[in-house]
Design a protein around this motif. Structure first.
Motif, PDB file in Angstrom:
ATOM      1  N   ASN A  13       0.841  -1.201   0.000  1.00 43.19           N
ATOM      2  CA  ASN A  13       0.000   0.000   0.000  1.00 43.19           C
ATOM      3  C   ASN A  13       0.880   1.257   0.000  1.00 43.19           C
ATOM      4  N   TRP A  14       1.987   1.225   0.754  1.00 43.45           N
ATOM      5  CA  TRP A  14       2.879   2.401   0.795  1.00 43.45           C
ATOM      6  C   TRP A  14       3.621   2.579  -0.518  1.00 43.45           C
ATOM      7  N   GLU A  15       3.984   1.477  -1.160  1.00 46.05           N
ATOM      8  CA  GLU A  15       4.644   1.613  -2.475  1.00 46.05           C
ATOM      9  C   GLU A  15       3.697   2.298  -3.456  1.00 46.05           C
ATOM     10  N   ARG A  16       2.413   1.900  -3.410  1.00 49.45           N
ATOM     11  CA  ARG A  16       1.423   2.537  -4.311  1.00 49.45           C
ATOM     12  C   ARG A  16       1.255   4.003  -3.969  1.00 49.45           C
ATOM     13  N   TYR A  17       1.249   4.319  -2.683  1.00 56.30           N
ATOM     14  CA  TYR A  17       1.143   5.723  -2.251  1.00 56.30           C
ATOM     15  C   TYR A  17       2.281   6.539  -2.890  1.00 56.30           C
ATOM     16  N   LEU A  18       3.488   5.987  -2.849  1.00 57.86           N
ATOM     17  CA  LEU A  18       4.626   6.735  -3.417  1.00 57.86           C
ATOM     18  C   LEU A  18       4.476   6.900  -4.923  1.00 57.86           C
ATOM     19  N   ARG A  19       4.067   5.816  -5.595  1.00 61.85           N
ATOM     20  CA  ARG A  19       3.917   5.892  -7.057  1.00 61.85           C
ATOM     21  C   ARG A  19       2.844   6.888  -7.467  1.00 61.85           C
ATOM     22  N   GLU A  20       1.743   6.927  -6.704  1.00 59.32           N
ATOM     23  CA  GLU A  20       0.563   7.690  -7.159  1.00 59.32           C
ATOM     24  C   GLU A  20       0.423   9.061  -6.505  1.00 59.32           C
ATOM     25  N   ARG A  21       0.962   9.226  -5.331  1.00 61.83           N
ATOM     26  CA  ARG A  21       0.604  10.427  -4.558  1.00 61.83           C
ATOM     27  C   ARG A  21       1.773  11.252  -4.031  1.00 61.83           C
ATOM     28  N   PHE A  22       2.969  10.694  -4.032  1.00 62.88           N
ATOM     29  CA  PHE A  22       4.075  11.396  -3.392  1.00 62.88           C
ATOM     30  C   PHE A  22       4.323  12.767  -4.030  1.00 62.88           C
ATOM     31  N   SER A  23       4.584  13.772  -3.208  1.00 66.32           N
ATOM     32  CA  SER A  23       4.977  15.093  -3.724  1.00 66.32           C
ATOM     33  C   SER A  23       5.776  15.819  -2.640  1.00 66.32           C
ATOM     34  N   GLU A  24       6.542  16.808  -3.067  1.00 63.89           N
ATOM     35  CA  GLU A  24       7.293  17.630  -2.110  1.00 63.89           C
ATOM     36  C   GLU A  24       6.340  18.365  -1.169  1.00 63.89           C
ATOM     37  N   GLU A  25       5.174  18.738  -1.706  1.00 66.85           N
ATOM     38  CA  GLU A  25       4.200  19.436  -0.855  1.00 66.85           C
ATOM     39  C   GLU A  25       3.812  18.553   0.341  1.00 66.85           C
ATOM     40  N   ARG A  26       3.656  17.242   0.080  1.00 65.71           N
ATOM     41  CA  ARG A  26       3.282  16.325   1.168  1.00 65.71           C
ATOM     42  C   ARG A  26       4.422  16.185   2.183  1.00 65.71           C
ATOM     43  N   ASP A 217      -2.985  10.249   2.081  1.00 63.23           N
ATOM     44  CA  ASP A 217      -3.950  10.172   0.984  1.00 63.23           C
ATOM     45  C   ASP A 217      -5.196   9.422   1.480  1.00 63.23           C
ATOM     46  N   LEU A 218      -6.377   9.949   1.166  1.00 60.51           N
ATOM     47  CA  LEU A 218      -7.624   9.379   1.688  1.00 60.51           C
ATOM     48  C   LEU A 218      -7.802   7.916   1.280  1.00 60.51           C
ATOM     49  N   TYR A 219      -7.583   7.622  -0.006  1.00 57.74           N
ATOM     50  CA  TYR A 219      -7.815   6.245  -0.461  1.00 57.74           C
ATOM     51  C   TYR A 219      -6.781   5.286   0.148  1.00 57.74           C
ATOM     52  N   ARG A 220      -5.509   5.671   0.110  1.00 61.36           N
ATOM     53  CA  ARG A 220      -4.460   4.781   0.668  1.00 61.36           C
ATOM     54  C   ARG A 220      -4.668   4.597   2.177  1.00 61.36           C
ATOM     55  N   ASP A 221      -5.118   5.640   2.870  1.00 56.75           N
ATOM     56  CA  ASP A 221      -5.378   5.489   4.310  1.00 56.75           C
ATOM     57  C   ASP A 221      -6.615   4.627   4.558  1.00 56.75           C
ATOM     58  N   ALA A 222      -7.590   4.685   3.626  1.00 58.73           N
ATOM     59  CA  ALA A 222      -8.777   3.829   3.774  1.00 58.73           C
ATOM     60  C   ALA A 222      -8.377   2.364   3.625  1.00 58.73           C
ATOM     61  N   VAL A 223      -7.505   2.078   2.648  1.00 59.23           N
ATOM     62  CA  VAL A 223      -7.022   0.704   2.462  1.00 59.23           C
ATOM     63  C   VAL A 223      -6.248   0.258   3.709  1.00 59.23           C
ATOM     64  N   ASP A 224      -5.421   1.162   4.223  1.00 58.89           N
ATOM     65  CA  ASP A 224      -4.642   0.867   5.435  1.00 58.89           C
ATOM     66  C   ASP A 224      -5.591   0.599   6.615  1.00 58.89           C
ATOM     67  N   TRP A 225      -6.671   1.379   6.682  1.00 60.54           N
ATOM     68  CA  TRP A 225      -7.630   1.206   7.784  1.00 60.54           C
ATOM     69  C   TRP A 225      -8.378  -0.124   7.661  1.00 60.54           C
ATOM     70  N   LEU A 226      -8.869  -0.410   6.433  1.00 59.87           N
ATOM     71  CA  LEU A 226      -9.635  -1.656   6.251  1.00 59.87           C
ATOM     72  C   LEU A 226      -8.738  -2.873   6.450  1.00 59.87           C
TER      73      LEU A 226
END
Ligand SMILES: C[S@@+](CC[C@H](N)C(=O)[O-])C[C@H]1O[C@@H](n2cnc3c(N)ncnc32)[C@H](O)[C@@H]1O
Length: 272
Positions: A13-26, A217-226
């Motif tokens: 899930n974290w690898e996907r977060y980096l691929r899809e959502r990572f940014s300097e702003e975050r 990220d809302l979706y990645r955190d939802a997956v992490d939560w579920l």
């Protein structure tokens, strides 16, 4: 899920977060959150130990905050790969080490130098032995060090008791790919949209603004939560009684109101 026991694949899930959502702003948002909770303006001269580093975002935030040394470790090989990706992105700084290991593995912990700031956000309740994991953080603190942990509280989540979510998590981890997607849709439909498509604009707004929450990220955190399993939780009082009573630390900061409560502990000033 891997091995004989039920265990969520956090790292993928974290690898996907980096691929899809990572940014300097975050990274910047995470850095601001870290410094605000630690009540400091930077981490210059500090050695930060990030236990259960996940994506590595918050280790990178510590680097950006000026930490002199960072050691990040995680039990999950994919989380280690994710954090190594961020270390590479940061230019392979020699003062940042990424390791695979468990907070429950005493032999491994003996190889870790005590740190100024021990950071473990949303991790110790996913080890399968939360109180032992909490206790194992103390020898990793320097005598004047701080312990920054975040743990699930036992309050109802979306109005439902934790026993409900325990059942959801077990089903999610046993489900195949299709089953997990179905449960993710169900989760967003029932809890975020409240079974009303008219709430979609509000959900989209929530998704857009969610990064303000530590850069996540809302979706990645939802997956992490579920998925997040093993899973434990504790009331704020239980954590305070354990860490201040049994472990002899004192509470320096506390943030509640989210699924995880954040705690900052240190050694009592007179015993340092
Ligand atoms: C919910 S994620 C949190 C990641 C990161 N700390 C953050 O705040 O984004 C929990 C992480 O704890 C890791 N973890 C679970 N059990 C662990 C253990 N025994 N030792 C170290 N890390 C562990 C998982 O692999 C996962 O990456």
């Amino acid at each position: 899920m891997s091995g004989d026991e039920l265990r969520f694949g956090f790292g993928q899930n974290w690898e996907r977060y980096l691929r899809e959502r990572f940014s300097e702003e975050r990274v910047q948002i995470s850095k601001e959150h870290l410094l605000r909770f630690l009540q400091v303006t930077d981490l210059r001269g500090k050695y930060v130990l990030d236990i259960g580093c996940g994506s590595g975002l918050h280790s990178l935030a510590a680097l950006r905050a000026g930490a002199e040394r960072i050691v990040s470790f995680d039990f999950d090989a994919h989380s280690v790969t994710a954090t190594e990706m961020l270390r590479k992105y940061a230019g392979n700084p020699p003062n940042w080490t990424v390791l695979q290991g468990s907070i429950l593995d005493n032999q491994f912990l003996e190889t870790i130098d005590p740190a100024d700031i021990v950071h473990s956000w949303g991790v110790l309740h996913h080890t399968g032995s939360m109180w032992q994991a909490v206790e194992n953080t103390k020898p990793l603190m320097k005598p004047d060090g701080s312990l920054y942990i975040a743990l699930y509280v036992d309050d109802p989540y979306f109005g439902l008791p934790m026993s409900f979510w325990v059942d959801v998590k077990q089903r999610y981890n046993k489900a195949g790919w299709f089953g997990t997607k179905r449960m993710e849709w169900w989760y967003f439909w029932r809890f975020h949209l409240q079974r009303n498509p008219a709430n979609l604009p509000e959900l989209l707004r929530q998704a857009r603004d969610y990064k303000k929450n530590r850069g996540m990220d809302l979706y990645r955190d939802a997956v992490d939560w579920l998925g997040g399993w093993p899973f434990e939780y504790a009331s704020v009082d239980e954590v305070k009684n354990f860490v201040c009573g049994k472990m002899g630390l004192e509470l320096r900061n506390l943030a509640t109101g989210q699924a995880c409560a954040e705690y900052l502990f240190g050694f009592p000033r007179e015993t340092r």
